[in-house]
Design a protein around this motif. Structure first.
Motif, PDB file in Angstrom:
ATOM      1  N   ARG A  90      -4.867   4.081 -10.091  1.00  0.00           N
ATOM      2  CA  ARG A  90      -5.550   4.506  -8.719  1.00  0.00           C
ATOM      3  C   ARG A  90      -5.189   5.975  -8.543  1.00  0.00           C
ATOM      4  N   GLN A  91      -4.645   6.888  -9.308  1.00  0.00           N
ATOM      5  CA  GLN A  91      -4.885   8.387  -9.160  1.00  0.00           C
ATOM      6  C   GLN A  91      -6.137   9.008  -9.641  1.00  0.00           C
ATOM      7  N   ARG A  92      -6.710   7.809 -10.155  1.00  0.00           N
ATOM      8  CA  ARG A  92      -8.080   8.178 -10.948  1.00  0.00           C
ATOM      9  C   ARG A  92      -9.245   8.067  -9.885  1.00  0.00           C
ATOM     10  N   ASP A  93      -8.736   7.414  -8.826  1.00  0.00           N
ATOM     11  CA  ASP A  93      -9.929   6.884  -7.819  1.00  0.00           C
ATOM     12  C   ASP A  93     -11.186   6.291  -8.301  1.00  0.00           C
ATOM     13  N   ASP A  94     -12.229   6.912  -7.945  1.00  0.00           N
ATOM     14  CA  ASP A  94     -13.619   6.305  -8.341  1.00  0.00           C
ATOM     15  C   ASP A  94     -14.045   6.480 -10.013  1.00  0.00           C
ATOM     16  N   GLY A  95     -13.220   7.568 -10.494  1.00  0.00           N
ATOM     17  CA  GLY A  95     -13.502   7.921 -11.468  1.00  0.00           C
ATOM     18  C   GLY A  95     -12.859   7.033 -12.946  1.00  0.00           C
ATOM     19  N   PHE A  96     -12.511   6.109 -12.611  1.00  0.00           N
ATOM     20  CA  PHE A  96     -11.850   4.984 -13.576  1.00  0.00           C
ATOM     21  C   PHE A  96     -12.718   3.662 -13.574  1.00  0.00           C
ATOM     22  N   VAL A  97     -12.920   3.343 -14.772  1.00  0.00           N
ATOM     23  CA  VAL A  97     -13.927   2.155 -14.746  1.00  0.00           C
ATOM     24  C   VAL A  97     -13.515   0.995 -15.731  1.00  0.00           C
ATOM     25  N   PHE A  98     -12.864   1.420 -16.773  1.00  0.00           N
ATOM     26  CA  PHE A  98     -12.311   0.625 -17.840  1.00  0.00           C
ATOM     27  C   PHE A  98     -11.309   1.071 -18.651  1.00  0.00           C
ATOM     28  N   GLY A  99     -10.343   0.627 -19.099  1.00  0.00           N
ATOM     29  CA  GLY A  99      -9.563   1.104 -19.962  1.00  0.00           C
ATOM     30  C   GLY A  99      -8.121   0.155 -20.093  1.00  0.00           C
ATOM     31  N   ILE A 135      -5.830  -4.857 -20.430  1.00  0.00           N
ATOM     32  CA  ILE A 135      -7.253  -4.529 -20.056  1.00  0.00           C
ATOM     33  C   ILE A 135      -7.477  -4.580 -18.523  1.00  0.00           C
ATOM     34  N   ALA A 136      -8.010  -3.167 -18.083  1.00  0.00           N
ATOM     35  CA  ALA A 136      -8.121  -2.993 -16.511  1.00  0.00           C
ATOM     36  C   ALA A 136      -9.654  -2.468 -16.638  1.00  0.00           C
ATOM     37  N   VAL A 137     -10.387  -3.026 -15.573  1.00  0.00           N
ATOM     38  CA  VAL A 137     -11.906  -2.861 -15.600  1.00  0.00           C
ATOM     39  C   VAL A 137     -12.097  -3.114 -13.981  1.00  0.00           C
ATOM     40  N   ARG A 138     -13.127  -2.232 -13.563  1.00  0.00           N
ATOM     41  CA  ARG A 138     -13.968  -2.355 -12.238  1.00  0.00           C
ATOM     42  C   ARG A 138     -14.510  -3.727 -12.112  1.00  0.00           C
ATOM     43  N   ARG A 139     -14.582  -4.508 -11.097  1.00  0.00           N
ATOM     44  CA  ARG A 139     -15.106  -5.735 -11.001  1.00  0.00           C
ATOM     45  C   ARG A 139     -16.694  -5.792 -11.064  1.00  0.00           C
ATOM     46  N   ALA A 140     -16.935  -4.578 -10.681  1.00  0.00           N
ATOM     47  CA  ALA A 140     -18.727  -4.302 -10.989  1.00  0.00           C
ATOM     48  C   ALA A 140     -19.184  -4.351 -12.450  1.00  0.00           C
ATOM     49  N   ALA A 141     -18.403  -3.589 -13.192  1.00  0.00           N
ATOM     50  CA  ALA A 141     -18.470  -3.428 -14.575  1.00  0.00           C
ATOM     51  C   ALA A 141     -18.373  -4.618 -15.524  1.00  0.00           C
ATOM     52  N   PHE A 142     -17.329  -5.104 -14.945  1.00  0.00           N
ATOM     53  CA  PHE A 142     -16.853  -6.683 -15.688  1.00  0.00           C
ATOM     54  C   PHE A 142     -18.006  -7.621 -15.563  1.00  0.00           C
ATOM     55  N   GLU A 143     -18.469  -7.779 -14.063  1.00  0.00           N
ATOM     56  CA  GLU A 143     -19.772  -8.728 -13.885  1.00  0.00           C
ATOM     57  C   GLU A 143     -21.107  -8.194 -14.730  1.00  0.00           C
TER      58      GLU A 143
END
Length: 222
Positions: A90-99, A135-143
């Motif tokens: 959450r601290q990375r806000d929109d900067g996080f996509v995948f990790g 693994i954590a990933v934004r839904r849009a990238a996952f799809e």
């Protein structure tokens, strides 16, 4: 948080509890037909339970379909999140996509520290987190990556290979606490060499069904 479970009565409450303590907005356990107390214990722990045919890829995709969050976090049933894990995303806000997270294997011998170190380097240098690193990933990238491929083995590896083409993974501090059960069962060196051989065989074109048969699951006898 999405967890695929099959006969995980010894671990499921700890996994769910760790996600609660970390502040997960959703906690979904996808059961693949457990014959033990996994279903009852997951429900008692406060998870939303759904049912699916067995297979980690199938189960995790079913969990995604039942979820609503923007960031998807896949936690293996024999792993536990640190209390700060979700806030690190959450601290990375929109900067996080995948990790994924630094790993802490739940065992003392120094060989496990070497495994942890190697797994961290795999994310840093190769951009390939595995499922036991959460693994954590934004839904849009996952799809966009096509979700988990409907395969019996290496679903996390295949997803990471697709995702890294567009988004190099972030190594989050975590740690995620990972059970040492498979290393204890097979031996650290033997298990590590097996993992390498299976990946090499995949790249030689050996079918995933054959590779899956070589990789003994936690609920299979020796």
């Amino acid at each position: 948080m999405i967890t695929a479970a099959l006969n995980e009565e010894a671990n499921i409450q700890a996994a769910v509890g760790s996600a609660q303590a970390a502040g997960a907005d959703e906690i979904i356990v996808v059961d693949g037909g457990s014959a033990d107390a996994t279903i009852a214990l997951a429900t008692q722990a406060g998870a939303t339970l759904i049912h699916s045919p067995p297979g980690r890829a199938i189960q995790q995709n079913a969990g995604v379909a039942a979820s609503s969050g923007d960031v998807l976090l896949f936690l293996h049933a024999d792993c536990r999140l640190a209390a700060e894990s979700i806030s690190q995303i959450r601290q990375r806000d929109d900067g996080f996509v995948f990790g994924a997270f630094r790993q802490k294997i739940d065992a003392a011998p120094i060989l496990y520290r070497l495994v942890e170190w190697g797994n961290d380097l795999r994310i840093r240098w190769l951009g390939l987190p595995y499922g036991d690193q959460a693994i954590a990933v934004r839904r849009a990238a996952f799809e966009q990556a096509g979700q988990f491929a409907n395969v019996p083995f290496l679903e996390d590896y295949l997803l990471s290979r697709k995702l890294r083409r567009q988004h190099w993974p972030t190594l989050l501090p975590g740690p995620v606490i990972t059970s040492a059960r498979r290393w204890r069962k097979q031996g650290v060196i033997r298990q590590t060499l097996l993992n390498w051989r299976l990946l090499a065989a995949y790249h030689r074109g050996v079918p995933l069904e054959e590779l899956a048969a070589r990789y003994r699951r936690h609920d299979q006898p020796k």
